[in-house]
Design an enzyme around this catalytic site. Structure first.
Site, PDB file in Angstrom:
ATOM      1  N   ASP A  67       7.267  -8.501  -8.557  1.00 61.95           N
ATOM      2  CA  ASP A  67       6.148  -7.974  -9.347  1.00 61.95           C
ATOM      3  C   ASP A  67       6.689  -7.109 -10.478  1.00 61.95           C
ATOM      4  O   ASP A  67       7.896  -6.821 -10.534  1.00 61.95           O
ATOM      5  CB  ASP A  67       5.161  -7.198  -8.457  1.00 61.95           C
ATOM      6  CG  ASP A  67       5.835  -6.212  -7.511  1.00 61.95           C
ATOM      7  OD1 ASP A  67       7.045  -5.958  -7.667  1.00 61.95           O
ATOM      8  OD2 ASP A  67       5.149  -5.677  -6.628  1.00 61.95           O
ATOM      9  N   ASP A 136      -1.936   0.447   1.942  1.00 64.78           N
ATOM     10  CA  ASP A 136      -3.192  -0.306   2.084  1.00 64.78           C
ATOM     11  C   ASP A 136      -2.942  -1.766   2.486  1.00 64.78           C
ATOM     12  O   ASP A 136      -3.845  -2.597   2.410  1.00 64.78           O
ATOM     13  CB  ASP A 136      -4.002  -0.242   0.780  1.00 64.78           C
ATOM     14  CG  ASP A 136      -3.244  -0.819  -0.424  1.00 64.78           C
ATOM     15  OD1 ASP A 136      -2.104  -1.311  -0.246  1.00 64.78           O
ATOM     16  OD2 ASP A 136      -3.809  -0.792  -1.530  1.00 64.78           O
ATOM     17  N   HIS A 138      -0.809  -3.856   1.006  1.00 62.25           N
ATOM     18  CA  HIS A 138      -0.452  -4.792  -0.066  1.00 62.25           C
ATOM     19  C   HIS A 138       0.982  -5.283   0.055  1.00 62.25           C
ATOM     20  O   HIS A 138       1.843  -4.597   0.603  1.00 62.25           O
ATOM     21  CB  HIS A 138      -0.755  -4.231  -1.465  1.00 62.25           C
ATOM     22  CG  HIS A 138       0.153  -3.141  -1.955  1.00 62.25           C
ATOM     23  ND1 HIS A 138      -0.290  -1.878  -2.274  1.00 62.25           N
ATOM     24  CD2 HIS A 138       1.472  -3.134  -2.236  1.00 62.25           C
ATOM     25  CE1 HIS A 138       0.716  -1.155  -2.725  1.00 62.25           C
ATOM     26  NE2 HIS A 138       1.797  -1.891  -2.703  1.00 62.25           N
ATOM     27  N   GLU A 143      -3.284  -6.400  -4.044  1.00 56.98           N
ATOM     28  CA  GLU A 143      -4.101  -5.368  -3.413  1.00 56.98           C
ATOM     29  C   GLU A 143      -5.131  -6.010  -2.479  1.00 56.98           C
ATOM     30  O   GLU A 143      -5.379  -7.222  -2.555  1.00 56.98           O
ATOM     31  CB  GLU A 143      -4.815  -4.556  -4.498  1.00 56.98           C
ATOM     32  CG  GLU A 143      -3.879  -3.773  -5.412  1.00 56.98           C
ATOM     33  CD  GLU A 143      -3.307  -2.509  -4.753  1.00 56.98           C
ATOM     34  OE1 GLU A 143      -3.138  -2.485  -3.518  1.00 56.98           O
ATOM     35  OE2 GLU A 143      -3.021  -1.545  -5.491  1.00 56.98           O
TER      36      GLU A 143
HETATM   37  C1  GLP Z   1       5.041  -0.919  -4.464  1.00 64.05           C
HETATM   38  C2  GLP Z   1       5.643  -2.302  -4.621  1.00 64.05           C
HETATM   39  C3  GLP Z   1       5.652  -3.063  -3.305  1.00 64.05           C
HETATM   40  C4  GLP Z   1       6.203  -2.168  -2.199  1.00 64.05           C
HETATM   41  C5  GLP Z   1       5.335  -0.964  -2.039  1.00 64.05           C
HETATM   42  C6  GLP Z   1       5.777  -0.054  -0.909  1.00 64.05           C
HETATM   43  O1  GLP Z   1       3.668  -0.896  -4.595  1.00 64.05           O
HETATM   44  N1  GLP Z   1       4.964  -3.095  -5.594  1.00 64.05           N
HETATM   45  O2  GLP Z   1       6.436  -4.228  -3.446  1.00 64.05           O
HETATM   46  O3  GLP Z   1       6.269  -2.888  -1.009  1.00 64.05           O
HETATM   47  O4  GLP Z   1       5.388  -0.247  -3.257  1.00 64.05           O
HETATM   48  O5  GLP Z   1       6.764   0.826  -1.370  1.00 64.05           O
HETATM   49  P1  GLP Z   1       7.708   1.662  -0.433  1.00 64.05           P
HETATM   50  O6  GLP Z   1       8.699   0.714   0.112  1.00 64.05           O
HETATM   51  O7  GLP Z   1       8.357   2.656  -1.362  1.00 64.05           O
HETATM   52  O8  GLP Z   1       6.869   2.304   0.588  1.00 64.05           O
END
Ligand code: GLP
Length: 261
Positions: A67, A136, A138, A143
């Site tokens: 992404d 959430d 995702h 989302e």
């Molecule tokens: C962002 C990224 C996701 C990731 C999420 C969780 O929103 N787009 O790909 O999985 O954060 O992040 P973290 O691993 O820092 O909790």
């Protein structure tokens, strides 16, 4: 779906790095799907260390971003291309021109999204897609409410995700872009192996929903239930709400030796 529960985050990163090493060792032109966020960072550090020791080469690989933010200036340090370069690609021998991401600066963003899905197909598909999970539920930036069949497209972040990601923007939530491009859930499902890593107590609820809850657009990570080869790697705190945790541990401990992750 296989659930691997490790004693701590360090052991989780070892499992994840091991999967990547396996793909690099066995595929002639491996395509790695790279995720951002803090969850995969320890695995990236292990891969860098293996490369520095001379044990691992990425020279024959390609990598695709999961992404990307829309609206940041090109080269912004929190753009996901910059993040992945800084945390992994700058320290290994992956040819920089073989790190691909959606062109979020294109005038026609919808067309750029279509081109990105086509590029992934032209590369032969993703061999292993790393994933984290948002609070959430995702994955990527899909989302809640995302179509389970969605393709790479523009999405609007929820307030909760912008608040979560404010830590990368000196805690200024208003600096976190509102829009992103993300591989769709349908796109992600086409990868040959999905590996989701989550550590810490904050991930316990989303992991329980994704793994043991219903398959639902309200928890996009629940798409892993649809995939024929999905591995969820969690440390003990992130596994705390899994009803079948003992079964997952028993299954992993008694795994036949010939069966890989
Ligand atoms: C962002 C990224 C996701 C990731 C999420 C969780 O929103 N787009 O790909 O999985 O954060 O992040 P973290 O691993 O820092 O909790």
């Amino acid at each position: 779906m296989e659930i691997v529960i490790t004693p701590d985050a360090d052991a989780a990163s070892e499992v994840v790095a091991g999967v990547i090493v396996g793909v690099l060792d066995t595929r002639p032109a491996p395509v790695l799907g790279l995720a951002t966020g803090s969850s995969p960072l320890a695995a990236y550090r292990r891969l860098i260390a293996a490369h520095v020791r001379g044990d691992l080469s990425f020279a024959h690989a390609s990598a695709v971003l999961l992404d990307e933010y829309v609206g940041l200036t090109p080269g912004h340090p929190e753009a996901y291309r910059a993040f992945i370069s800084r945390e992994l690609v700058d320290h290994i021998d992956l040819p920089p021109e073989r790190l691909f991401g959606p062109d979020v600066h294109a005038d026609d963003l919808a067309e750029a999204c279509r081109r990105y899905d086509q590029l992934i197909a032209d590369l032969g598909g993703v061999d292993v897609q790393l994933l984290g999970i948002g609070s959430d539920g995702h994955v990527g930036f899909n989302e809640p409410g995302s179509s389970l069949a969605s393709r790479t497209r523009i999405k609007t972040l929820t307030r909760a995700t912008r608040a979560d990601n404010a830590r990368f923007f000196e805690d200024h939530e208003q600096e976190v872009p509102r829009h992103v491009v993300t591989q769709g859930l349908g796109t992600i499902l086409e990868a040959r192996h999905l590996v989701l890593v989550a550590c810490g107590a904050g991930k316990a609820a989303p992991i329980a929903h994704a793994v043991e809850g219903p398959l639902t657009a309200m928890c996009p990570a629940s798409i892993l239930q649809l995939h024929p080869h999905a591995t969820v790697v969690v440390d003990e705190p992130a596994a705390a709400e899994l009803k079948l945790a003992d079964y997952y541990r028993e299954a992993f401990e008694n795994k036949p030796r010939w069966q890989q992750l």
